[in-house]
Design a protein around this motif. Structure first.
Motif, short mmCIF file in Angstrom:
data_model
loop_
_atom_site.label_atom_id
_atom_site.label_comp_id
_atom_site.label_asym_id
_atom_site.label_seq_id
_atom_site.Cartn_x
_atom_site.Cartn_y
_atom_site.Cartn_z
N GLU A 157 0.86 -1.17 0.00
CA GLU A 157 0.00 0.00 0.00
C GLU A 157 0.90 1.23 0.00
O GLU A 157 1.83 1.32 0.80
CB GLU A 157 -0.93 0.00 1.22
CG GLU A 157 -2.03 -1.04 1.13
CD GLU A 157 -3.05 -0.88 2.25
OE1 GLU A 157 -3.65 0.22 2.36
OE2 GLU A 157 -3.23 -1.83 3.00
N THR A 158 0.61 2.17 -0.92
CA THR A 158 1.49 3.31 -1.08
C THR A 158 0.72 4.62 -0.94
O THR A 158 -0.50 4.67 -0.97
CB THR A 158 2.18 3.26 -2.46
OG1 THR A 158 1.19 3.08 -3.48
CG2 THR A 158 3.16 2.09 -2.51
N ASP A 159 1.49 5.67 -0.79
CA ASP A 159 0.95 6.99 -0.47
C ASP A 159 -0.10 7.46 -1.47
O ASP A 159 0.03 7.27 -2.68
CB ASP A 159 2.11 7.99 -0.43
CG ASP A 159 1.79 9.20 0.40
OD1 ASP A 159 0.98 10.02 -0.04
OD2 ASP A 159 2.35 9.32 1.51
N LYS A 160 -1.13 8.10 -0.94
CA LYS A 160 -2.21 8.61 -1.80
C LYS A 160 -1.75 9.73 -2.72
O LYS A 160 -2.46 10.10 -3.66
CB LYS A 160 -3.37 9.10 -0.94
CG LYS A 160 -3.01 10.26 0.00
CD LYS A 160 -4.18 10.62 0.90
CE LYS A 160 -3.82 11.75 1.84
NZ LYS A 160 -4.95 12.09 2.75
N ASN A 161 -0.54 10.25 -2.50
CA ASN A 161 0.00 11.30 -3.35
C ASN A 161 0.81 10.76 -4.53
O ASN A 161 1.42 11.54 -5.26
CB ASN A 161 0.85 12.26 -2.52
CG ASN A 161 0.02 13.06 -1.55
OD1 ASN A 161 -0.88 13.80 -1.94
ND2 ASN A 161 0.27 12.88 -0.26
N GLY A 162 0.82 9.47 -4.72
CA GLY A 162 1.44 8.86 -5.90
C GLY A 162 0.38 8.21 -6.76
O GLY A 162 -0.70 7.85 -6.28
N SER A 163 0.66 8.05 -8.04
CA SER A 163 -0.33 7.46 -8.93
C SER A 163 0.31 6.86 -10.17
O SER A 163 1.48 7.14 -10.48
CB SER A 163 -1.36 8.50 -9.36
OG SER A 163 -0.76 9.58 -10.05
N TYR A 195 -2.80 6.00 2.87
CA TYR A 195 -2.54 5.16 1.71
C TYR A 195 -3.68 5.25 0.70
O TYR A 195 -4.85 5.24 1.06
CB TYR A 195 -2.33 3.71 2.15
CG TYR A 195 -1.24 3.58 3.18
CD1 TYR A 195 0.10 3.65 2.80
CD2 TYR A 195 -1.54 3.45 4.54
CE1 TYR A 195 1.11 3.58 3.74
CE2 TYR A 195 -0.53 3.37 5.48
CZ TYR A 195 0.79 3.45 5.08
OH TYR A 195 1.78 3.39 6.02
N GLY A 196 -3.29 5.33 -0.59
CA GLY A 196 -4.28 5.49 -1.63
C GLY A 196 -4.20 4.48 -2.75
O GLY A 196 -5.09 4.41 -3.59
N ALA A 253 4.76 4.25 2.71
CA ALA A 253 4.48 2.96 2.07
C ALA A 253 4.62 1.84 3.09
O ALA A 253 5.36 1.96 4.07
CB ALA A 253 5.43 2.71 0.90
N LYS A 254 3.87 0.76 2.88
CA LYS A 254 4.03 -0.43 3.70
C LYS A 254 3.76 -1.64 2.82
O LYS A 254 3.00 -1.59 1.86
CB LYS A 254 3.06 -0.42 4.89
CG LYS A 254 1.58 -0.38 4.53
CD LYS A 254 0.72 -0.35 5.77
CE LYS A 254 -0.78 -0.30 5.42
NZ LYS A 254 -1.64 -0.29 6.64
N LYS A 311 -7.12 1.49 -6.43
CA LYS A 311 -7.21 2.58 -5.47
C LYS A 311 -7.84 2.08 -4.17
O LYS A 311 -8.74 1.25 -4.20
CB LYS A 311 -8.05 3.72 -6.05
CG LYS A 311 -7.38 4.44 -7.22
CD LYS A 311 -8.25 5.61 -7.69
CE LYS A 311 -7.58 6.35 -8.84
NZ LYS A 311 -8.39 7.49 -9.32
N VAL A 312 -7.34 2.59 -3.04
CA VAL A 312 -7.91 2.27 -1.74
C VAL A 312 -8.09 3.56 -0.95
O VAL A 312 -7.51 4.60 -1.29
CB VAL A 312 -7.02 1.29 -0.95
CG1 VAL A 312 -6.94 -0.06 -1.65
CG2 VAL A 312 -5.62 1.87 -0.74
#
Length: 257
Positions: A81-87, A183-184, A233-234, A177-178
């Motif tokens: 799961e990674t940061d909501k500010n990445g895409s 995390y996003g 990130a995790k 997307k989550v």
């Protein structure tokens, strides 16, 4: 992955880590029992806009080993799961399918989907059959855009091993997307069985970047922004012997604009 892309990144060897948008900046070491996973890498640019996602280039590498030098269990799945500010921005980029990559060597795979390539690298796979000395097979890695369907972005990671018999190995990464606090994005990399279960990826390196044009506008496949000076990130790696390696990171970035 010290940022966002250890999704894919363990990618074909873990690769998975790959593919979500922000990557490692310092070495990460996760250990449990006899098994050790090391991931290292960089991303550029280091400065990112506060509010508008900007193109990103990811360079990641990793190593799987045992403390006693024995053959390591194979990575089967890597969930990040990674940061909501990445895409990941796949709209408008040509698509490749697993069917076009299976049973093809590196050169043929590249020719099959040249416009869908989003990254290149290399990997080593240790193959250990009972009562035989382990052998190491080397391969180039190619990352292909698999398109977007039902809100899921797919990336295929292709490798081709020449021993013990010629065979393509295609790792599938599914990105969705989550909504989980910081995390996003959630990336799940599924690594196929190699050499009947006797093959284990032991190291890899991968550079991910792709610029393209869609409807007359310049686009980039990997994007990130930095509104508050850090990205999170995790991830969890699941191995064939049941071992699970998990960890999380917070990486600083420099906001601009």
């Amino acid at each position: 992955m010290r940022k966002h892309l250890i999704t894919t990144l363990a990618l074909a060897v873990a690769l998975a880590v790959t593919a979500t948008g922000v990557a490692v900046a310092k070495k990460i070491v996760v250990q449990q029992g006899n098994l050790k996973l090391t991931v290292d890498g960089t991303f550029s640019p280091k400065k990112l806009p506060k509010s508008k996602p900007a193109p990103l280039t990811l360079d990641i590498s990793g190593k799987v080993e045992t403390l006693d030098g024995t053959h390591p269990p194979a990575l089967r799945e890597f969930v990040v799961e990674t940061d909501k500010n990445g895409s990941v921005n796949a709209k408008g980029l040509p698509v490749c399918t697993a069917g076009k990559l299976n049973s093809r060597d590196t050169s043929a795979a590249k020719k099959a989907c040249p416009k869908a390539i989003v990254g290149e690298g290399k990997t080593d796979v240790e193959i250990a059959f009972p009562e035989q000395a382990p052998i190491v097979a080397h391969s180039k890695l190619l990352a292909f855009n698999g398109g977007v369907k039902g809100g899921t972005t797919t990336i295929f990671i292709h490798a081709f091993l020449t021993v013990p018999v010629p065979a393509a190995v295609v790792t599938t990464v599914k990105i969705t997307k989550v909504h989980n606090g910081r995390y996003g994005l959630k990336s799940v990399a599924t690594v196929p069985v190699i050499a009947g279960g006797s093959g284990s990826p032991i190291n890899f390196s991968l550079k991910l970047h792709r610029d393209f044009t869609y409807k007359g506008k310049k686009q980039s496949y990997f994007l990130a922004k930095c509104p508050d000076g850090h990205l999170n990130a995790k991830g969890t790696g699941v191995f064939s012997d049941g071992t699970r390696l998990a960890g999380g990171v917070v990486l600083s970035c420099t906001p601009k604009g």
